[in-house]
Design an enzyme around this catalytic site. Sequence first.
Site, PDB file in Angstrom:
ATOM      1  N   LYS A   3      34.603 118.435-153.235  1.00 20.66           N
ATOM      2  CA  LYS A   3      33.293 118.965-152.834  1.00 20.66           C
ATOM      3  C   LYS A   3      33.497 119.856-151.631  1.00 20.66           C
ATOM      4  CE  LYS A   3      28.837 119.253-152.961  1.00 20.66           C
ATOM      5  NZ  LYS A   3      29.076 120.730-153.069  1.00 20.66           N
ATOM      6  N   GLN A  48      37.346 119.544-144.702  1.00 25.40           N
ATOM      7  CA  GLN A  48      36.310 118.993-145.579  1.00 25.40           C
ATOM      8  C   GLN A  48      36.611 117.557-146.005  1.00 25.40           C
ATOM      9  OE1 GLN A  48      33.970 121.762-146.503  1.00 25.40           O
ATOM     10  NE2 GLN A  48      32.554 120.081-146.793  1.00 25.40           N
ATOM     11  N   LYS A  71      37.607 123.382-151.169  1.00 23.20           N
ATOM     12  CA  LYS A  71      37.003 124.621-150.642  1.00 23.20           C
ATOM     13  C   LYS A  71      37.507 125.780-151.486  1.00 23.20           C
ATOM     14  CE  LYS A  71      34.378 126.033-147.179  1.00 23.20           C
ATOM     15  NZ  LYS A  71      33.373 125.272-146.417  1.00 23.20           N
ATOM     16  N   GLY A 110      27.645 126.674-151.139  1.00 21.32           N
ATOM     17  CA  GLY A 110      27.660 127.873-150.314  1.00 21.32           C
ATOM     18  C   GLY A 110      28.521 127.727-149.061  1.00 21.32           C
ATOM     19  N   ASP A 111      28.796 128.844-148.440  1.00 21.57           N
ATOM     20  CA  ASP A 111      29.466 128.922-147.133  1.00 21.57           C
ATOM     21  C   ASP A 111      29.207 130.348-146.656  1.00 21.57           C
ATOM     22  OD1 ASP A 111      31.475 127.248-145.369  1.00 21.57           O
ATOM     23  OD2 ASP A 111      32.265 129.270-145.329  1.00 21.57           O
ATOM     24  N   THR A 163      22.261 121.895-142.815  1.00 19.28           N
ATOM     25  CA  THR A 163      23.379 121.948-141.863  1.00 19.28           C
ATOM     26  C   THR A 163      22.842 122.135-140.441  1.00 19.28           C
ATOM     27  OG1 THR A 163      24.676 122.964-143.619  1.00 19.28           O
ATOM     28  CG2 THR A 163      25.627 122.999-141.412  1.00 19.28           C
ATOM     29  N   ASN A 203      22.833 131.040-142.249  1.00 17.82           N
ATOM     30  CA  ASN A 203      22.154 129.829-142.692  1.00 17.82           C
ATOM     31  C   ASN A 203      22.203 128.726-141.634  1.00 17.82           C
ATOM     32  OD1 ASN A 203      22.823 126.980-144.232  1.00 17.82           O
ATOM     33  ND2 ASN A 203      21.048 128.048-145.057  1.00 17.82           N
TER      34      ASN A 203
HETATM   35  P1  NDP Z   1      26.284 132.833-143.234  1.00 12.65           P
HETATM   36  O1  NDP Z   1      27.060 133.794-144.032  1.00 12.65           O
HETATM   37  O2  NDP Z   1      24.916 132.460-143.648  1.00 12.65           O
HETATM   38  O3  NDP Z   1      26.223 133.286-141.719  1.00 12.65           O
HETATM   39  C1  NDP Z   1      27.365 133.531-140.974  1.00 12.65           C
HETATM   40  C2  NDP Z   1      26.952 134.164-139.661  1.00 12.65           C
HETATM   41  O4  NDP Z   1      28.074 134.274-138.811  1.00 12.65           O
HETATM   42  C3  NDP Z   1      26.412 135.579-139.865  1.00 12.65           C
HETATM   43  O5  NDP Z   1      25.438 135.839-138.907  1.00 12.65           O
HETATM   44  C4  NDP Z   1      27.646 136.443-139.652  1.00 12.65           C
HETATM   45  O6  NDP Z   1      27.353 137.749-139.190  1.00 12.65           O
HETATM   46  C5  NDP Z   1      28.400 135.651-138.608  1.00 12.65           C
HETATM   47  N1  NDP Z   1      29.846 135.813-138.840  1.00 12.65           N
HETATM   48  C6  NDP Z   1      30.526 135.465-139.937  1.00 12.65           C
HETATM   49  N2  NDP Z   1      31.811 135.797-139.836  1.00 12.65           N
HETATM   50  C7  NDP Z   1      31.942 136.367-138.656  1.00 12.65           C
HETATM   51  C8  NDP Z   1      33.035 136.906-137.970  1.00 12.65           C
HETATM   52  N3  NDP Z   1      34.262 136.957-138.504  1.00 12.65           N
HETATM   53  N4  NDP Z   1      32.801 137.419-136.744  1.00 12.65           N
HETATM   54  C9  NDP Z   1      31.584 137.378-136.210  1.00 12.65           C
HETATM   55  N5  NDP Z   1      30.492 136.871-136.809  1.00 12.65           N
HETATM   56  C10 NDP Z   1      30.676 136.373-138.013  1.00 12.65           C
HETATM   57  O7  NDP Z   1      27.219 131.508-143.170  1.00 12.65           O
HETATM   58  P2  NDP Z   1      26.797 130.030-142.750  1.00 12.65           P
HETATM   59  O8  NDP Z   1      25.740 130.049-141.733  1.00 12.65           O
HETATM   60  O9  NDP Z   1      26.606 129.258-143.990  1.00 12.65           O
HETATM   61  O10 NDP Z   1      28.168 129.504-142.107  1.00 12.65           O
HETATM   62  C11 NDP Z   1      28.450 129.597-140.718  1.00 12.65           C
HETATM   63  C12 NDP Z   1      29.544 128.595-140.358  1.00 12.65           C
HETATM   64  O11 NDP Z   1      29.098 127.273-140.657  1.00 12.65           O
HETATM   65  C13 NDP Z   1      30.872 128.751-141.108  1.00 12.65           C
HETATM   66  O12 NDP Z   1      31.925 128.329-140.264  1.00 12.65           O
HETATM   67  C14 NDP Z   1      30.729 127.754-142.251  1.00 12.65           C
HETATM   68  O13 NDP Z   1      31.990 127.355-142.754  1.00 12.65           O
HETATM   69  C15 NDP Z   1      30.015 126.626-141.532  1.00 12.65           C
HETATM   70  N6  NDP Z   1      29.285 125.658-142.348  1.00 12.65           N
HETATM   71  C16 NDP Z   1      28.347 126.049-143.248  1.00 12.65           C
HETATM   72  C17 NDP Z   1      27.636 125.117-143.977  1.00 12.65           C
HETATM   73  C18 NDP Z   1      26.533 125.486-144.913  1.00 12.65           C
HETATM   74  O14 NDP Z   1      25.906 124.590-145.452  1.00 12.65           O
HETATM   75  N7  NDP Z   1      26.229 126.750-145.112  1.00 12.65           N
HETATM   76  C19 NDP Z   1      27.931 123.672-143.838  1.00 12.65           C
HETATM   77  C20 NDP Z   1      28.878 123.368-142.798  1.00 12.65           C
HETATM   78  C21 NDP Z   1      29.526 124.335-142.114  1.00 12.65           C
HETATM   79  P3  NDP Z   1      26.619 138.825-140.142  1.00 12.65           P
HETATM   80  O15 NDP Z   1      25.169 138.421-140.131  1.00 12.65           O
HETATM   81  O16 NDP Z   1      26.873 140.110-139.490  1.00 12.65           O
HETATM   82  O17 NDP Z   1      27.245 138.683-141.475  1.00 12.65           O
HETATM   83  O1  2IT Z   2      31.582 123.594-144.714  1.00 13.13           O
HETATM   84  C1  2IT Z   2      30.763 122.963-145.397  1.00 13.13           C
HETATM   85  O2  2IT Z   2      30.610 121.738-145.271  1.00 13.13           O
HETATM   86  C2  2IT Z   2      29.939 123.698-146.359  1.00 13.13           C
HETATM   87  N1  2IT Z   2      30.045 124.922-146.433  1.00 13.13           N
HETATM   88  C3  2IT Z   2      28.982 122.966-147.263  1.00 13.13           C
HETATM   89  C4  2IT Z   2      29.715 122.370-148.430  1.00 13.13           C
HETATM   90  C5  2IT Z   2      28.841 121.756-149.491  1.00 13.13           C
HETATM   91  O3  2IT Z   2      29.431 121.323-150.495  1.00 13.13           O
HETATM   92  O4  2IT Z   2      27.618 121.680-149.347  1.00 13.13           O
END
Ligand code: NDP
Ligand code: 2IT
Length: 443
Positions: free
Chosen positions: A89, A110, A125, A164-165, A208, A239
């Site tokens: 997952k 993860q 992943k 998603g991620d 999250t 997100n």
């Molecule tokens: P999104 O794509 O929704 O948002 C990512 C944000 O971070 C955007 O604003 C993006 O900028 C910015 N960003 C991404 N990469 C870079 C970079 N290399 N340099 C600078 N800014 C950057 O992703 P999420 O919010 O889903 O994920 C954010 C983090 O949280 C990641 O580390 C992910 O692995 C982690 N995560 C996500 C989960 C989920 O449920 N979605 C669960 C647990 C962890 P821009 O708007 O310009 O693209």
């Molecule tokens: O980093 C993370 O935990 C996620 N991007 C969410 C993974 C998931 O299966 O919901």
Amino acid sequence: MSYVSDVLEKVIVKNPAQPEFVQAVKEVLESLEPVIEANPQYQKEAILERITEPERQLMFRVPWVDDNGKVQVNRGFRIQFNSAIGPYKGGLRLHPSVNLGIIKFLGFEQIFKNSLTGLPIGGGKGGSDFDPKGKSDREVMAFCQSFMTELFRHIGQDTDVPAGDIGTGAREIGYLFGQYKRLKNQYEGVLTGKGLTYGGSLARKEATGYGLLYITNELMKDHDMSLEGKTVCVSGAGNVAIYAAEKAAQLGAKVVTLTDSTGWIYDAEGIDLDAVKEIKEVKRARLSEYKNYRPNAEYNEGKFLWTIPCDVALPCATQNELDVEGAQNLINNKVTAVCEGANMPTTLEATKLLQGAGVLFVPGKAANAGGVATSALEMSQNSMRLSWTFEEVDQKLEGIMVNIYHNIANAAKKYGFEGNYVVGANIAGFVKVADTMIAQGVV
Ligand code: NDP
Ligand code: 2IT
């Protein structure tokens, strides 16, 4: 040489050019020393060698046709890291920086995160170096369909359930689900983060970010503080960041920053989240547009160095975004707590610096576990073919996050590292998986 150093050495030699993976392994393995010493069986069973080697690694070509009729080729990944406690997952990341080492670090993290949720999910992943930015909906669909045309044979609701991620949201999950269903002729909960009309869970979108605030709130409470009236800096504008900011505001804090890949905003009066949602979720535009909604706010090009004074810092963008310079700025401004919404956003050196300065620090594998935990709740609802209300899911999420906090705090205390939530999270996440691996034999 200790067993831990020996395995770490081997991981470094066997995985050249994968610095993020080595970083994640180093952080986990070094904090496991006390458990490893107390349980010689882990060495006899080669648990560290096994847990650092993915069960299966998939890399594949993803060809698709762009709007000019030109063929494009990306690289697809799925790392099925560990299935001891449940089906693989974890999310799919779509970002040009994606490579094998990045996906392996995320898959490795993860395993322990999913274990901490208390739910039956293994670690995996995936993703691609495809960049959804600036692509038309049709191009994104063409990519997703091609990606799934290889991935579908390796996943399934009881085998591996992606989500998603970075770069993968509701639009991408929809296209991926549609192609899976078409290829398999099966309507099953093979992905999470689905739309509400086809098996998605209420509150998964918020999970999250909300979860991050539930654990931060519990951390503050445990230290006789609250979020009420506190100033919070959040990085990211995706997100995780948006819903972290939303819950922080609901809990009485004032969120004053957000960042994206080109710049950052500072709004001393508190970020207007309706404006941010319109810019980021609807228009898929840059944060520089925020000034059109709030003329008094500041927009700065470039990387945010955590220079704005705050009580709580929540890095929610990407790995290694908070380095020693940022950490020192936070310390100088007397930050109380840093809780990681992103995966490994703080460098190892910055983490040590913050902890050394007495800053409360909760690592991502605990603090951002609310997303995958709610994904597991989505899987349960799919299996039962029913849907819980927003309040039901949200309540379960809060309970899970509060539990994680106390489990990691207790694990740290048990091994003589009271208040070190990095050690606590690694130990609490590891022990369940390691003991299960032993119970299941040499596989
Ligand atoms: P999104 O794509 O929704 O948002 C990512 C944000 O971070 C955007 O604003 C993006 O900028 C910015 N960003 C991404 N990469 C870079 C970079 N290399 N340099 C600078 N800014 C950057 O992703 P999420 O919010 O889903 O994920 C954010 C983090 O949280 C990641 O580390 C992910 O692995 C982690 N995560 C996500 C989960 C989920 O449920 N979605 C669960 C647990 C962890 P821009 O708007 O310009 O693209
Ligand atoms: O980093 C993370 O935990 C996620 N991007 C969410 C993974 C998931 O299966 O919901």
